[in-house]
Design an enzyme around this catalytic site. Sequence first.
Site, PDB file in Angstrom:
ATOM      1  N   TYR A  12     -53.944   7.746  66.375  1.00 22.06           N
ATOM      2  CA  TYR A  12     -54.098   6.872  67.576  1.00 22.06           C
ATOM      3  C   TYR A  12     -55.116   7.561  68.597  1.00 22.06           C
ATOM      4  O   TYR A  12     -55.092   7.290  70.010  1.00 22.06           O
ATOM      5  CB  TYR A  12     -53.138   6.152  68.562  1.00 22.06           C
ATOM      6  CG  TYR A  12     -51.951   4.858  67.679  1.00 22.06           C
ATOM      7  CD1 TYR A  12     -53.150   3.761  67.365  1.00 22.06           C
ATOM      8  CD2 TYR A  12     -51.563   5.492  66.879  1.00 22.06           C
ATOM      9  CE1 TYR A  12     -52.398   3.318  66.993  1.00 22.06           C
ATOM     10  CE2 TYR A  12     -50.819   4.690  65.684  1.00 22.06           C
ATOM     11  CZ  TYR A  12     -51.779   2.933  65.233  1.00 22.06           C
ATOM     12  OH  TYR A  12     -50.632   2.493  64.606  1.00 22.06           O
ATOM     13  N   ASN A  16     -51.089   8.061  61.005  1.00 18.86           N
ATOM     14  CA  ASN A  16     -51.096   7.491  61.856  1.00 18.86           C
ATOM     15  C   ASN A  16     -50.942   8.228  62.556  1.00 18.86           C
ATOM     16  O   ASN A  16     -50.492   8.937  63.514  1.00 18.86           O
ATOM     17  CB  ASN A  16     -50.198   6.394  62.087  1.00 18.86           C
ATOM     18  CG  ASN A  16     -49.447   5.458  60.502  1.00 18.86           C
ATOM     19  OD1 ASN A  16     -50.169   5.681  60.086  1.00 18.86           O
ATOM     20  ND2 ASN A  16     -48.534   4.687  61.197  1.00 18.86           N
ATOM     21  N   PHE A  67     -52.023  -5.417  68.895  1.00 16.98           N
ATOM     22  CA  PHE A  67     -53.096  -4.018  68.648  1.00 16.98           C
ATOM     23  C   PHE A  67     -54.631  -5.024  67.604  1.00 16.98           C
ATOM     24  O   PHE A  67     -55.008  -4.481  67.152  1.00 16.98           O
ATOM     25  CB  PHE A  67     -52.524  -3.105  67.570  1.00 16.98           C
ATOM     26  CG  PHE A  67     -51.137  -1.741  68.377  1.00 16.98           C
ATOM     27  CD1 PHE A  67     -52.751  -1.247  68.064  1.00 16.98           C
ATOM     28  CD2 PHE A  67     -50.537  -2.582  68.305  1.00 16.98           C
ATOM     29  CE1 PHE A  67     -52.012  -0.120  68.860  1.00 16.98           C
ATOM     30  CE2 PHE A  67     -50.004  -1.246  69.189  1.00 16.98           C
ATOM     31  CZ  PHE A  67     -49.874  -0.101  69.879  1.00 16.98           C
ATOM     32  N   HIS A  80     -40.829   0.648  55.140  1.00 19.62           N
ATOM     33  CA  HIS A  80     -41.895   0.783  56.871  1.00 19.62           C
ATOM     34  C   HIS A  80     -40.621   0.616  57.814  1.00 19.62           C
ATOM     35  O   HIS A  80     -40.715  -0.296  58.535  1.00 19.62           O
ATOM     36  CB  HIS A  80     -43.109  -0.139  57.283  1.00 19.62           C
ATOM     37  CG  HIS A  80     -43.630   0.282  57.817  1.00 19.62           C
ATOM     38  ND1 HIS A  80     -44.972   0.398  58.004  1.00 19.62           N
ATOM     39  CD2 HIS A  80     -43.803   0.061  59.182  1.00 19.62           C
ATOM     40  CE1 HIS A  80     -45.508   0.195  59.286  1.00 19.62           C
ATOM     41  NE2 HIS A  80     -44.595   0.532  59.814  1.00 19.62           N
ATOM     42  N   ASN A  82     -43.021   4.882  55.412  1.00 20.04           N
ATOM     43  CA  ASN A  82     -44.401   4.786  57.076  1.00 20.04           C
ATOM     44  C   ASN A  82     -43.932   5.886  58.274  1.00 20.04           C
ATOM     45  O   ASN A  82     -42.461   5.995  58.318  1.00 20.04           O
ATOM     46  CB  ASN A  82     -44.578   3.652  57.672  1.00 20.04           C
ATOM     47  CG  ASN A  82     -45.313   3.579  58.549  1.00 20.04           C
ATOM     48  OD1 ASN A  82     -46.403   3.511  58.539  1.00 20.04           O
ATOM     49  ND2 ASN A  82     -44.506   2.896  59.733  1.00 20.04           N
ATOM     50  N   GLU A  83     -44.364   6.817  58.680  1.00 18.00           N
ATOM     51  CA  GLU A  83     -44.336   7.421  60.004  1.00 18.00           C
ATOM     52  C   GLU A  83     -43.283   8.324  59.498  1.00 18.00           C
ATOM     53  O   GLU A  83     -42.291   8.504  60.573  1.00 18.00           O
ATOM     54  CB  GLU A  83     -44.361   7.349  61.036  1.00 18.00           C
ATOM     55  CG  GLU A  83     -45.909   6.585  61.750  1.00 18.00           C
ATOM     56  CD  GLU A  83     -45.888   5.913  62.673  1.00 18.00           C
ATOM     57  OE1 GLU A  83     -44.666   5.597  63.858  1.00 18.00           O
ATOM     58  OE2 GLU A  83     -47.004   5.390  63.540  1.00 18.00           O
ATOM     59  N   ARG A 124     -53.417  -2.758  53.824  1.00 13.22           N
ATOM     60  CA  ARG A 124     -52.428  -2.392  53.799  1.00 13.22           C
ATOM     61  C   ARG A 124     -51.108  -3.044  54.713  1.00 13.22           C
ATOM     62  O   ARG A 124     -51.552  -3.502  55.482  1.00 13.22           O
ATOM     63  CB  ARG A 124     -52.650  -0.570  54.394  1.00 13.22           C
ATOM     64  CG  ARG A 124     -51.632  -0.076  54.485  1.00 13.22           C
ATOM     65  CD  ARG A 124     -51.357   0.517  55.792  1.00 13.22           C
ATOM     66  NE  ARG A 124     -50.020   1.731  55.353  1.00 13.22           N
ATOM     67  CZ  ARG A 124     -49.191   2.128  56.825  1.00 13.22           C
ATOM     68  NH1 ARG A 124     -49.633   1.477  57.876  1.00 13.22           N
ATOM     69  NH2 ARG A 124     -48.194   2.938  56.396  1.00 13.22           N
ATOM     70  N   TRP A 128     -55.315  -1.135  62.880  1.00 10.05           N
ATOM     71  CA  TRP A 128     -53.837  -1.088  63.160  1.00 10.05           C
ATOM     72  C   TRP A 128     -53.917  -1.786  63.987  1.00 10.05           C
ATOM     73  O   TRP A 128     -55.232  -1.374  65.241  1.00 10.05           O
ATOM     74  CB  TRP A 128     -52.472  -0.127  63.411  1.00 10.05           C
ATOM     75  CG  TRP A 128     -51.543  -0.522  63.131  1.00 10.05           C
ATOM     76  CD1 TRP A 128     -50.490  -1.045  64.698  1.00 10.05           C
ATOM     77  CD2 TRP A 128     -50.919  -1.455  62.175  1.00 10.05           C
ATOM     78  NE1 TRP A 128     -50.147  -1.989  64.451  1.00 10.05           N
ATOM     79  CE2 TRP A 128     -49.566  -2.007  63.422  1.00 10.05           C
ATOM     80  CE3 TRP A 128     -50.342  -1.146  61.389  1.00 10.05           C
ATOM     81  CZ2 TRP A 128     -48.335  -2.133  62.769  1.00 10.05           C
ATOM     82  CZ3 TRP A 128     -49.817  -1.918  60.889  1.00 10.05           C
ATOM     83  CH2 TRP A 128     -48.475  -2.424  61.287  1.00 10.05           C
ATOM     84  N   GLN A 142     -42.744  -6.928  60.796  1.00 12.01           N
ATOM     85  CA  GLN A 142     -43.591  -6.713  62.157  1.00 12.01           C
ATOM     86  C   GLN A 142     -44.519  -8.572  61.632  1.00 12.01           C
ATOM     87  O   GLN A 142     -44.281  -8.968  62.643  1.00 12.01           O
ATOM     88  CB  GLN A 142     -44.482  -6.016  62.168  1.00 12.01           C
ATOM     89  CG  GLN A 142     -43.874  -4.598  62.271  1.00 12.01           C
ATOM     90  CD  GLN A 142     -45.063  -3.398  62.929  1.00 12.01           C
ATOM     91  OE1 GLN A 142     -45.045  -2.653  61.805  1.00 12.01           O
ATOM     92  NE2 GLN A 142     -45.454  -3.175  63.953  1.00 12.01           N
ATOM     93  N   GLU A 182     -53.513   3.861  60.062  1.00 10.38           N
ATOM     94  CA  GLU A 182     -53.186   3.400  61.639  1.00 10.38           C
ATOM     95  C   GLU A 182     -53.631   3.760  62.588  1.00 10.38           C
ATOM     96  O   GLU A 182     -54.320   4.798  62.329  1.00 10.38           O
ATOM     97  CB  GLU A 182     -52.037   2.958  61.759  1.00 10.38           C
ATOM     98  CG  GLU A 182     -50.752   1.975  61.018  1.00 10.38           C
ATOM     99  CD  GLU A 182     -49.466   2.369  61.545  1.00 10.38           C
ATOM    100  OE1 GLU A 182     -49.863   2.105  62.661  1.00 10.38           O
ATOM    101  OE2 GLU A 182     -49.179   1.758  60.800  1.00 10.38           O
TER     102      GLU A 182
END
Length: 508
Positions: free
Chosen positions: A334, A332, A460, A144, A189-190, A100, A444, A45, A401
Amino acid sequence: MTMRVKQLRHIFTVIMLVFPVLVGSIRRTDFPDTFVFGSGSSAYQVEGAAFEDGRTPSIWDTFAHAGEYGGATADVSCDAYHKYKEDVKLMADTGLEGYRFSISWSRLIPNGRGPVNPKGLQYYHNLIDEIVSHGIQPHVTLCHSDLPQALEDEYGGWISRRIIDDFTAYADVCFKEFGDRVLHWTTLNEANVFALGGYDNGMTPPNHCSPPFGMRPCPIGNSSTEPYIAGHNLLLAHSAVVRLYRRKYTSIQHGSVGLNLFAFWSLPYTNKTVDVLAAQRASDFYLGWFANPLIFGDYPHIMKTNAGSRLPKFTREESKQVKGAIDFIALNHYMTVRVKDRSTSLENDIRDFSADAALEFILTTQGATPPGMFQVTEPGLQGALEYFKQNYGNPPMYIHENGQMTPRNATLNDTSRIEYLQAYIGNLLDAVRNGSNVKGYFTWSFLDCFELLGAYRSGFGLYYVDLNDKELTRYPKLSAHWYSNFLKGKGFKDSVVLQTEDKLYSSQ
């Protein structure tokens, strides 16, 4: 600097903002000294340099280059590969205590296995050294969403058990090379969303799905079985890496290894029993899918009942390997969602994960202005942390996140993001005071970057990155200065910020 940013900075010249108080005068000192506050990113990213210095494509490169983002890719993105020193200085100036980030597997080991790429290795040595030299804790994620495309092509990546040995060997290289400075490792990740987005609805790499479940056309896949197969292999690979670290590195490096999950906080849509049970199923399917095996050695009973033989079974040895293979669980988070029963989906002859879960999510952020914004509705950090406290023995937890999505533009006046962070950090403090074993919180994201779902349409970041500027200049949003003030000891009530042409002044 582009003309638009110049104009915006001129407009902000004499603006004074007194931020609304949502949760009282909370200060950094209200949290334990050992608690870490930071921000985050991931390799694909932000790094850019997609074809430089020996890096080969990942499944995320392939997904983007197939046109899934309307032509947008992260080939350059924020160019953190070349601008890492500048970025780490920004982190230090902001007051971050932790950063991170992830390592690009295909930059470090281009073929997925075998020889290490010297230039990739040197980049991560340099990045970690820079972070540590500024007194910032590195928190590293091994994968990730960016599995090397070479392994996807060779044997199907995460739907093959061959991935376990290759992932473990890759982790071994990372522990050996960087573990003297990195004490906080996350394998994946996730893991839950990666399995679902990549193998059920096809919304994310590697774009596997099958009719009628895919949300976009997929060249390959089986939505009824592959999410469960991938999830099983993710758990086995994660646990193999944890066992490796404990056997070979713990006594020398004294670090920890955890797993990251995406976590809505789920509340029943109504007080009807069917919706209350549906909310519990949401937790079992989306969190218990991974947490139950790691804590208890097996999948939740409701998953085994509803998915039947499509859900792989742990052998006795696998169960023993997976159970307890966790030093921390990271979330994570939100938003909060409302959950409505949809048990009729269990009558379908062909089912996927969502049909097995037999529920419908009702987002509490619907109707947000501008569209897509994550509003402050029902902050759910305390609920999610309390759930792990009550159901899984209060393991060490991190919030990896948390942040607000807004349309990506050069509007630096992001007061809505400040309101969001205030609400969630206040909610987090409630959890800490109620005994949740949470160790850290990361916003994040640090920079506006290439997003998994929105590419460059959404942002974000605490910092805006001007993609139209060849220098990719970073500009602090008001949220960056608010977060910096908080980290440096100011309470929420004290956040008064004056914008001038050259810099931001803050006062108490």
